[in-house]
Motif scaffolding. Structure first.
Motif, PDB file in Angstrom:
ATOM      1  N   UNK A 163       0.851  -1.200   0.000  1.00  0.00           N
ATOM      2  CA  UNK A 163       0.000   0.000   0.000  1.00  0.00           C
ATOM      3  C   UNK A 163       0.879   1.239   0.000  1.00  0.00           C
ATOM      4  N   UNK A 164       1.435   1.536  -1.165  1.00  0.00           N
ATOM      5  CA  UNK A 164       2.328   2.685  -1.319  1.00  0.00           C
ATOM      6  C   UNK A 164       1.991   3.375  -2.633  1.00  0.00           C
ATOM      7  N   UNK A 165       2.230   4.695  -2.736  1.00  0.00           N
ATOM      8  CA  UNK A 165       1.917   5.423  -3.972  1.00  0.00           C
ATOM      9  C   UNK A 165       2.698   4.872  -5.166  1.00  0.00           C
ATOM     10  N   UNK A 166       2.027   4.791  -6.309  1.00  0.00           N
ATOM     11  CA  UNK A 166       2.689   4.280  -7.504  1.00  0.00           C
ATOM     12  C   UNK A 166       3.832   5.170  -7.973  1.00  0.00           C
ATOM     13  N   UNK A 167       3.733   6.474  -7.679  1.00  0.00           N
ATOM     14  CA  UNK A 167       4.786   7.356  -8.188  1.00  0.00           C
ATOM     15  C   UNK A 167       6.136   7.128  -7.515  1.00  0.00           C
ATOM     16  N   UNK A 173      14.040   8.670  -9.713  1.00  0.00           N
ATOM     17  CA  UNK A 173      15.269   8.857 -10.475  1.00  0.00           C
ATOM     18  C   UNK A 173      15.774   7.524 -11.021  1.00  0.00           C
ATOM     19  N   UNK A 174      15.570   6.466 -10.237  1.00  0.00           N
ATOM     20  CA  UNK A 174      16.050   5.145 -10.657  1.00  0.00           C
ATOM     21  C   UNK A 174      15.333   4.687 -11.923  1.00  0.00           C
ATOM     22  N   UNK A 175      14.008   4.773 -11.942  1.00  0.00           N
ATOM     23  CA  UNK A 175      13.269   4.283 -13.114  1.00  0.00           C
ATOM     24  C   UNK A 175      13.557   5.141 -14.334  1.00  0.00           C
ATOM     25  N   UNK A 176      13.701   6.460 -14.145  1.00  0.00           N
ATOM     26  CA  UNK A 176      13.998   7.330 -15.281  1.00  0.00           C
ATOM     27  C   UNK A 176      15.358   6.974 -15.877  1.00  0.00           C
ATOM     28  N   UNK A 177      16.352   6.786 -14.998  1.00  0.00           N
ATOM     29  CA  UNK A 177      17.692   6.407 -15.463  1.00  0.00           C
ATOM     30  C   UNK A 177      17.649   5.051 -16.170  1.00  0.00           C
ATOM     31  N   UNK A 200      -3.474  -3.515  -9.443  1.00  0.00           N
ATOM     32  CA  UNK A 200      -4.533  -2.715  -8.841  1.00  0.00           C
ATOM     33  C   UNK A 200      -3.988  -1.405  -8.269  1.00  0.00           C
ATOM     34  N   UNK A 201      -3.166  -0.746  -9.088  1.00  0.00           N
ATOM     35  CA  UNK A 201      -2.580   0.552  -8.731  1.00  0.00           C
ATOM     36  C   UNK A 201      -1.699   0.508  -7.485  1.00  0.00           C
ATOM     37  N   UNK A 202      -1.111  -0.639  -7.239  1.00  0.00           N
ATOM     38  CA  UNK A 202      -0.164  -0.774  -6.136  1.00  0.00           C
ATOM     39  C   UNK A 202       1.134  -1.388  -6.659  1.00  0.00           C
ATOM     40  N   UNK A 203       2.275  -0.941  -6.152  1.00  0.00           N
ATOM     41  CA  UNK A 203       3.543  -1.552  -6.561  1.00  0.00           C
ATOM     42  C   UNK A 203       3.771  -2.865  -5.819  1.00  0.00           C
ATOM     43  N   UNK A 204       4.475  -3.766  -6.463  1.00  0.00           N
ATOM     44  CA  UNK A 204       4.877  -4.991  -5.786  1.00  0.00           C
ATOM     45  C   UNK A 204       6.151  -4.744  -4.983  1.00  0.00           C
ATOM     46  N   UNK A 205       6.490  -5.699  -4.125  1.00  0.00           N
ATOM     47  CA  UNK A 205       7.727  -5.613  -3.349  1.00  0.00           C
ATOM     48  C   UNK A 205       8.931  -5.529  -4.284  1.00  0.00           C
ATOM     49  N   UNK A 208       9.330  -1.990  -5.807  1.00  0.00           N
ATOM     50  CA  UNK A 208       9.889  -1.015  -4.873  1.00  0.00           C
ATOM     51  C   UNK A 208      11.378  -1.237  -4.662  1.00  0.00           C
ATOM     52  N   UNK A 209      11.787  -2.493  -4.489  1.00  0.00           N
ATOM     53  CA  UNK A 209      13.191  -2.791  -4.244  1.00  0.00           C
ATOM     54  C   UNK A 209      14.063  -2.406  -5.430  1.00  0.00           C
ATOM     55  N   UNK A 210      13.550  -2.591  -6.637  1.00  0.00           N
ATOM     56  CA  UNK A 210      14.346  -2.329  -7.830  1.00  0.00           C
ATOM     57  C   UNK A 210      14.300  -0.872  -8.279  1.00  0.00           C
ATOM     58  N   UNK A 211      13.135  -0.209  -8.157  1.00  0.00           N
ATOM     59  CA  UNK A 211      12.966   1.055  -8.848  1.00  0.00           C
ATOM     60  C   UNK A 211      12.588   2.244  -7.965  1.00  0.00           C
ATOM     61  N   UNK A 212      12.346   2.051  -6.678  1.00  0.00           N
ATOM     62  CA  UNK A 212      12.125   3.196  -5.794  1.00  0.00           C
ATOM     63  C   UNK A 212      13.470   3.787  -5.379  1.00  0.00           C
ATOM     64  N   UNK A 213      13.515   5.111  -5.253  1.00  0.00           N
ATOM     65  CA  UNK A 213      14.761   5.739  -4.801  1.00  0.00           C
ATOM     66  C   UNK A 213      15.087   5.345  -3.370  1.00  0.00           C
ATOM     67  N   UNK A 214      14.055   5.208  -2.539  1.00  0.00           N
ATOM     68  CA  UNK A 214      14.218   4.789  -1.144  1.00  0.00           C
ATOM     69  C   UNK A 214      13.176   3.726  -0.806  1.00  0.00           C
ATOM     70  N   UNK A 215      13.414   2.485  -1.171  1.00  0.00           N
ATOM     71  CA  UNK A 215      12.462   1.410  -0.855  1.00  0.00           C
ATOM     72  C   UNK A 215      12.223   1.260   0.639  1.00  0.00           C
TER      73      UNK A 215
END
Length: 483
Positions: A163-167, A173-177, A200-205, A208-215
């Protein structure tokens, strides 16, 4: 089903009767019902494998006194075989054989050999059991069964949604790079959805681990690396020998791995130990550190609320990864078998520029090969109840005797502590025993005037201090290996 009858020697019989019931072995009398015995088989299959001997009487448990009393013939064991084969069919994971002892030992002992299985195995009562020590523990709660399924690789926490924002992953920065380097023609949202990294508009674990700047914001306590420096060779690090407060390394997995390896190398370069030329900086193959840290990060169980721990000691580096070895992987077969608990993470991190897992599935083999090139001993892999621990020891190939004599070529004398540091031997008494053997062979002698805590040894001259066997406490050999 035809089962082989294998003759065994009196020595084999004695070894079996001396076996301790443990995480890997169990011995039962023929009167134990087949249904009860399926609990032990299930437990071994769901843990690390093991061996079950049916036809051994427990005469005196306190003193480990047993007797061989097997089935009168192969047909007498049919009720057991039928039940076992219905649940655990003969094949690669389960094997059965009768052991026929020399005269004086009654009957045939049924030996069941169980491998760690890829799937959850249940006993005849419909419950799954797991071996812990000498016990077969039932796993009945939903949480236990989920954990067991994850350990088997049937399910993976990486596919769970958060339950975290998709953005956090669509505009990082990670996904853009990553998108600019790998798939410049795609949009992040569409590409992530195609890779099943959103639901369903939620990121998987994994997303987040791969593409969030701060998982770590969305996955606290389970997505960082802790780095320690313990100024000791003791088996356990303690707060009082920490060189500094533990370093926490955060960020996406790709950045974590590269930073953790870089920081670990920097810390190791500051460690100095006694060598043939005096105090020397120690070094480990970069490939070994890189591959083992990478392996710990991408194959860990992210369902466990703990971080990866990297501990730098004076004589070794420890890398501890949360979670047991997955599926059929064991300490014994880990270099030859392949299985990914986190298949999505392994696949997608390999798409990054200069990926940390360049040769997918070959990381540990590369780590071991790099140690051999530097004439260092192989890393040691251990499994605890909730983690996998890899020890990378700065220990040269060669016997302790050879290493002692090599050091005495460059130094006038040597102490027990120094030998323990260069050989990795943890026992002071064991080193004393090695000193005595070398002294008995007229290779070394005690330095006159130095005794007790300051005792030292030098090359044999014939003028050294006399040594009596009673001067030294012999090393307690402990129980001998049975096989």
């Amino acid at each position: 089903m035809s089962i082989q009858v294998l003759p065994v020697t009196a020595s084999d019989v004695a070894k079996i009767l001396r076996l301790e019931e443990s995480h890997f072995a169990d011995l039962k009398a023929i009167e134990i019902s087949p249904s009860k015995l399926t609990k032990a088989i299930s437990a071994f299959a769901n843990a690390d494998g093991g061996e079950l001997y049916i036809g051994i009487d427990e005469l005196d448990k306190a003193n480990n006194i047993r007797a061989w009393r097997g089935f009168s013939d192969t047909e007498s064991a049919n009720p057991h075989i039928l039940v076992f084969d219905g649940l655990f069919p003969l094949g690669q994971e389960f094997s059965y054989e009768f052991l026929q002892a020399p005269q004086g030992n009654a009957g045939l002992v049924l030996h069941v050999s169980i491998q760690k299985t890829r799937q959850v195995m249940k006993a005849s009562d419909g419950k799954a059991y797991v071996r812990r020590g000498a016990q077969s523990i039932p796993y009945t709660s939903a949480e236990q069964l989920i954990r067991l399924s994850r350990n088997k690789g049937i399910t993976s926490f990486e596919t769970e949604t958060v339950a975290a924002p998709l953005d956090l992953i669509t505009n990082s920065e990670v996904i853009i790079r990553f998108m600019l380097d790998v798939v410049p023609s795609a949009e992040p949202s569409a590409w992530l959805r195609k890779q099943l990294l959103t639901h369903e508009n939620k990121p998987t674990v994994a997303a987040l681990l791969l593409f969030a700047d701060e998982p770590q914001v969305a996955l606290p306590k389970r997505s960082a690396i802790k780095l320690y420096r313990h100024k000791t060779t003791d088996e356990q690090g303690a707060r009082e020998n920490l060189a500094f407060d533990p370093i926490t390394i955060e960020g996406c997995l790709y950045d974590q791995i590269h930073e953790a390896v870089e920081r670990t190398v920097e810390i190791i370069e500051q460690v100095r130990i006694l060598g043939p030329d005096g105090l020397e900086s120690i070094s480990y193959p970069f490939e070994t550190l890189h591959e083992i840290i990478t392996n710990a990060v991408i194959h860990r169980d992210y369902g466990i609320a703990d971080d990866v721990h990297v501990r730098v000691f004076d004589n070794r580096v420890e890398v501890e990864s949360p979670g047991s070895l997955p599926a059929h992987i064991t300490v014994q077969n880990i270099l030859s078998e392949r299985f990914s608990r986190n298949g999505t993470i392994v696949r997608l991190i390999n798409k990054f520029p200069n990926p940390p897992n360049k040769d997918v599935g070959e990381g540990l083999n590369t780590a071991f090969a790099a140690m051999k090139k530097l004439q260092l001993k192989d890393p040691v892999i251990k499994q605890t109840d909730n983690s996998v621990l890899v020890e990378i020891r700065h220990q040269k190939l060669g016997t302790p005797e050879e290493l002692i004599m090599e050091l005495l070529d460059a130094h006038e004398e040597i102490t027990n502590k120094q030998v323990r540091e260069i050989t990795g031997i943890g026992s002071e008494n064991k080193v004393k025993s090695i000193f005595l053997r070398l002294a008995g062979a007229h290779q070394i002698e005690r330095v006159p005037g130095k005794g007790g805590g300051s005792a030292a040894w030098r090359k044999y001259t014939g003028t050294g201090a006399a040594v009596q066997v009673s001067d030294e406490k012999p090393e307690n050999p402990g129980p001998q290996a049975l096989f």
